[in-house]
Design a protein around this motif. Structure first.
Motif, PDB file in Angstrom:
ATOM      1  N   ALA A  83       0.914  -1.274   0.046  1.00  0.00           N
ATOM      2  CA  ALA A  83      -0.186   0.089  -0.013  1.00  0.00           C
ATOM      3  C   ALA A  83       1.062   1.212   0.060  1.00  0.00           C
ATOM      4  O   ALA A  83       2.055   1.117   0.510  1.00  0.00           O
ATOM      5  CB  ALA A  83      -0.752   0.098   1.345  1.00  0.00           C
ATOM      6  N   PRO A  84       0.379   2.316  -0.593  1.00  0.00           N
ATOM      7  CA  PRO A  84       1.259   3.819  -0.435  1.00  0.00           C
ATOM      8  C   PRO A  84       1.676   3.934   0.945  1.00  0.00           C
ATOM      9  O   PRO A  84       1.064   3.597   1.881  1.00  0.00           O
ATOM     10  CB  PRO A  84       0.123   4.489  -1.042  1.00  0.00           C
ATOM     11  N   LEU A  85       2.753   4.557   1.040  1.00  0.00           N
ATOM     12  CA  LEU A  85       3.324   4.990   2.241  1.00  0.00           C
ATOM     13  C   LEU A  85       2.469   6.020   2.931  1.00  0.00           C
ATOM     14  O   LEU A  85       2.221   7.466   2.009  1.00  0.00           O
ATOM     15  CB  LEU A  85       4.751   5.596   2.180  1.00  0.00           C
ATOM     16  N   SER A 112       5.323   0.850   4.523  1.00  0.00           N
ATOM     17  CA  SER A 112       3.909   0.766   4.319  1.00  0.00           C
ATOM     18  C   SER A 112       3.174  -0.024   5.459  1.00  0.00           C
ATOM     19  O   SER A 112       3.769  -1.143   5.682  1.00  0.00           O
ATOM     20  CB  SER A 112       3.840  -0.059   2.820  1.00  0.00           C
TER      21      SER A 112
END
Ligand code: ZN
Length: 188
Positions: A83-85, A112
């Motif tokens: 998942a995006p940071l 993440s």
């Protein structure tokens, strides 16, 4: 079974991308058994083959969560989706990470909160493991090792400076250095 020496940052094995495993043969089985023994002796919650000087895409993990549940496994030729940071300031307590190849040091690093691991197990079967929180962090850390990336390479200011100083102080950062869990007590 044997505890193998763990390479310390600066050793080329840690900074070179590893090769895919072509067959799960006796040498691979022995390597993974030795990695398990080495990780337990260190002690650590994850270990990648390049850390014991073997340039193969294998990592292992063994970690007990807050509910006392042990998560463990072996990932051969893994892929990792993340998942995006999240944005926001780093939390030095909650996000501090360590590495057996930079023993005794810890620095905060954004990871993440969610990851999906796809890999082959020791029996040659494919599997998926969905992880959140600290286990997701372990997967990201170990996966990086297979690409020749240490968490030190991902640190941002001022932690990158702190890490560089720590490595200088211990005279690490050059080839050929290692430590032996159970003999040298550099971690934990
Ligand atoms: Zn590491």
């Amino acid at each position: 079974m044997a505890v193998r020496p763990i390479r310390i940052t600066g050793d080329p094995a840690l900074h070179t991308p590893a090769s895919p495993v072509s067959a799960i043969d006796d040498a691979v089985l022995e390597l993974v058994r030795d990695m398990e023994e080495t990780m337990a002796a260190a002690p650590g919650v994850g270990l990648a083959a390049p850390q014991v000087g073997v340039g193969l895409r294998i990592f292992i993990w063994s970690w007990i969560d807050d509910d006392g549940v042990r998560h463990r496994g072996t990932a051969i030729n893994p892929q990792l989706l993340m998942a995006p940071l999240p944005l926001g300031d780093l939390d030095d307590d909650e996000e501090s990470e360590g590495c057996l190849s930079i023993p005794g040091e810890r620095f905060a690093l954004r990871r993440s909160p969610e990851a999906l691991l796809t890999a082959t197990d020791l029996d040659g079967n494919g599997f998926e493991a969905r992880a959140t929180g600290w286990l997701a962090r372990i997967f990201q850390h170990e996966f990086d090792h297979l690409d020749g990336v240490l968490y030190a390479d991902r640190l941002i200011h001022p932690h990158d400076k702190g890490m560089a100083k720590a490595i200088r102080k211990k005279s690490w950062g050059s080839p050929g250095q290692s430590w032996l869990p159970g003999v040298d007590h550099l971690e934990g």
